[in-house]
Design a protein around this motif. Structure first.
Motif, PDB file in Angstrom:
ATOM      1  N   CYS A 266      46.349  43.621  88.439  1.00  0.00           N
ATOM      2  CA  CYS A 266      46.664  43.103  87.111  1.00  0.00           C
ATOM      3  C   CYS A 266      45.708  41.947  86.860  1.00  0.00           C
ATOM      4  O   CYS A 266      45.603  41.038  87.690  1.00  0.00           O
ATOM      5  CB  CYS A 266      48.115  42.643  87.049  1.00  0.00           C
ATOM      6  SG  CYS A 266      48.574  42.026  85.436  1.00  0.00           S
ATOM      7  N   VAL A 267      45.001  41.982  85.735  1.00  0.00           N
ATOM      8  CA  VAL A 267      43.958  41.018  85.437  1.00  0.00           C
ATOM      9  C   VAL A 267      44.245  40.368  84.094  1.00  0.00           C
ATOM     10  O   VAL A 267      44.732  41.019  83.171  1.00  0.00           O
ATOM     11  CB  VAL A 267      42.577  41.735  85.412  1.00  0.00           C
ATOM     12  CG1 VAL A 267      41.480  40.804  85.020  1.00  0.00           C
ATOM     13  CG2 VAL A 267      42.276  42.347  86.752  1.00  0.00           C
ATOM     14  N   SER A 268      43.941  39.069  83.976  1.00  0.00           N
ATOM     15  CA  SER A 268      44.101  38.385  82.699  1.00  0.00           C
ATOM     16  C   SER A 268      42.980  38.807  81.760  1.00  0.00           C
ATOM     17  O   SER A 268      42.013  39.465  82.158  1.00  0.00           O
ATOM     18  CB  SER A 268      44.071  36.868  82.910  1.00  0.00           C
ATOM     19  OG  SER A 268      42.780  36.463  83.299  1.00  0.00           O
ATOM     20  N   CYS A 269      43.067  38.426  80.497  1.00  0.00           N
ATOM     21  CA  CYS A 269      42.047  38.803  79.516  1.00  0.00           C
ATOM     22  C   CYS A 269      40.694  38.164  79.817  1.00  0.00           C
ATOM     23  O   CYS A 269      39.664  38.641  79.365  1.00  0.00           O
ATOM     24  CB  CYS A 269      42.494  38.418  78.113  1.00  0.00           C
ATOM     25  SG  CYS A 269      43.795  39.470  77.482  1.00  0.00           S
TER      26      CYS A 269
ATOM     27  N   GLU B 244      38.019  46.666  83.615  1.00  0.00           N
ATOM     28  CA  GLU B 244      36.838  47.432  83.998  1.00  0.00           C
ATOM     29  C   GLU B 244      35.730  46.506  84.491  1.00  0.00           C
ATOM     30  O   GLU B 244      35.045  46.808  85.477  1.00  0.00           O
ATOM     31  CB  GLU B 244      36.340  48.269  82.810  1.00  0.00           C
ATOM     32  CG  GLU B 244      37.376  49.188  82.203  1.00  0.00           C
ATOM     33  CD  GLU B 244      37.897  50.243  83.159  1.00  0.00           C
ATOM     34  OE1 GLU B 244      37.202  50.571  84.137  1.00  0.00           O
ATOM     35  OE2 GLU B 244      39.016  50.738  82.919  1.00  0.00           O
ATOM     36  N   ARG B 245      35.550  45.363  83.822  1.00  0.00           N
ATOM     37  CA  ARG B 245      34.563  44.385  84.282  1.00  0.00           C
ATOM     38  C   ARG B 245      34.940  43.817  85.643  1.00  0.00           C
ATOM     39  O   ARG B 245      34.082  43.601  86.492  1.00  0.00           O
ATOM     40  CB  ARG B 245      34.444  43.248  83.270  1.00  0.00           C
ATOM     41  CG  ARG B 245      33.598  43.572  82.087  1.00  0.00           C
ATOM     42  CD  ARG B 245      33.264  42.339  81.282  1.00  0.00           C
ATOM     43  NE  ARG B 245      34.423  41.576  80.888  1.00  0.00           N
ATOM     44  CZ  ARG B 245      35.160  41.812  79.810  1.00  0.00           C
ATOM     45  NH1 ARG B 245      34.840  42.823  79.019  1.00  0.00           N
ATOM     46  NH2 ARG B 245      36.187  41.056  79.510  1.00  0.00           N
ATOM     47  N   PHE B 246      36.243  43.572  85.866  1.00  0.00           N
ATOM     48  CA  PHE B 246      36.689  43.043  87.153  1.00  0.00           C
ATOM     49  C   PHE B 246      36.317  43.994  88.283  1.00  0.00           C
ATOM     50  O   PHE B 246      35.764  43.574  89.303  1.00  0.00           O
ATOM     51  CB  PHE B 246      38.206  42.813  87.126  1.00  0.00           C
ATOM     52  CG  PHE B 246      38.781  42.500  88.471  1.00  0.00           C
ATOM     53  CD1 PHE B 246      38.632  41.241  89.016  1.00  0.00           C
ATOM     54  CD2 PHE B 246      39.454  43.461  89.191  1.00  0.00           C
ATOM     55  CE1 PHE B 246      39.149  40.950  90.260  1.00  0.00           C
ATOM     56  CE2 PHE B 246      39.976  43.188  90.430  1.00  0.00           C
ATOM     57  CZ  PHE B 246      39.828  41.921  90.973  1.00  0.00           C
ATOM     58  N   PHE B 247      36.596  45.276  88.118  1.00  0.00           N
ATOM     59  CA  PHE B 247      36.264  46.238  89.169  1.00  0.00           C
ATOM     60  C   PHE B 247      34.753  46.393  89.324  1.00  0.00           C
ATOM     61  O   PHE B 247      34.256  46.603  90.433  1.00  0.00           O
ATOM     62  CB  PHE B 247      36.920  47.591  88.899  1.00  0.00           C
ATOM     63  CG  PHE B 247      38.349  47.635  89.340  1.00  0.00           C
ATOM     64  CD1 PHE B 247      38.694  47.445  90.657  1.00  0.00           C
ATOM     65  CD2 PHE B 247      39.355  47.865  88.427  1.00  0.00           C
ATOM     66  CE1 PHE B 247      40.013  47.476  91.077  1.00  0.00           C
ATOM     67  CE2 PHE B 247      40.677  47.906  88.824  1.00  0.00           C
ATOM     68  CZ  PHE B 247      41.002  47.711  90.156  1.00  0.00           C
ATOM     69  N   ALA B 248      34.001  46.270  88.229  1.00  0.00           N
ATOM     70  CA  ALA B 248      32.539  46.339  88.333  1.00  0.00           C
ATOM     71  C   ALA B 248      32.004  45.149  89.125  1.00  0.00           C
ATOM     72  O   ALA B 248      31.153  45.311  90.007  1.00  0.00           O
ATOM     73  CB  ALA B 248      31.912  46.378  86.940  1.00  0.00           C
TER      74      ALA B 248
END
Length: 149
Positions: free
Chosen positions: A4-7, A103-107
């Protein structure tokens, strides 16, 4: 990895499980682990959850509704065989654009920490340790300390 990631792209909670498990099975566990420190007591409920169409499930929407969290999940066309009657589900395309943060977090995670892309560790605790260190370093590089102050 179930995350779970914040904006802003900061990880709020991360859990690991078998590779054959669907993310939908661990959604409630991930949502229950959210704890954001504030001045009084930690916040455990986000205002809104943005998820992709794979999370289009009656149980997930019911769980979010019971906790008073708005869901912004598109309808999965594979789940609908015929038109459903009743109130339509909520989906707002303008705020759904913010879902790119996960998606950016996983990238960032997979490009910056190649060891996490292919899991070499046998023990879950070792893999989770590497994952926690990677998340800490990502938050440190992006200036998480400045946001908290």
């Amino acid at each position: 990895m179930h995350t779970c990631v914040s904006c802003e792209g900061f990880p709020l909670t991360i859990q690991i499980s078998y590779g054959t498990d669907h993310d939908r099975e661990h959604f409630v566990e991930v949502m229950e682990d959210i704890k954001v420190k504030t001045n009084r007591r930690p916040r455990t409920r986000p205002l809104e959850v943005l998820a992709d169409a794979a999370y289009d499930d009656v149980d997930i929407r019911q769980h979010l509704r019971s906790r008073g969290i708005q869901s912004n999940i598109p309808i999965n066309p594979r789940n609908t065989k015929k038109r459903k009657r009743g109130r339509p589900t909520r989906f707002n395309p303008e705020t759904y654009i913010k879902r790119g943060a996960i998606e950016r977090f996983f990238a960032w995670l997979k490009m910056g920490f190649r060891r996490l892309t292919t899991r070499y560790e046998r023990l879950n605790i070792v893999f989770k340790g590497f994952l926690d260190i990677a998340c800490f370093m990502m938050c440190w590089k992006r200036g998480f300390g400045e946001i908290v102050k």
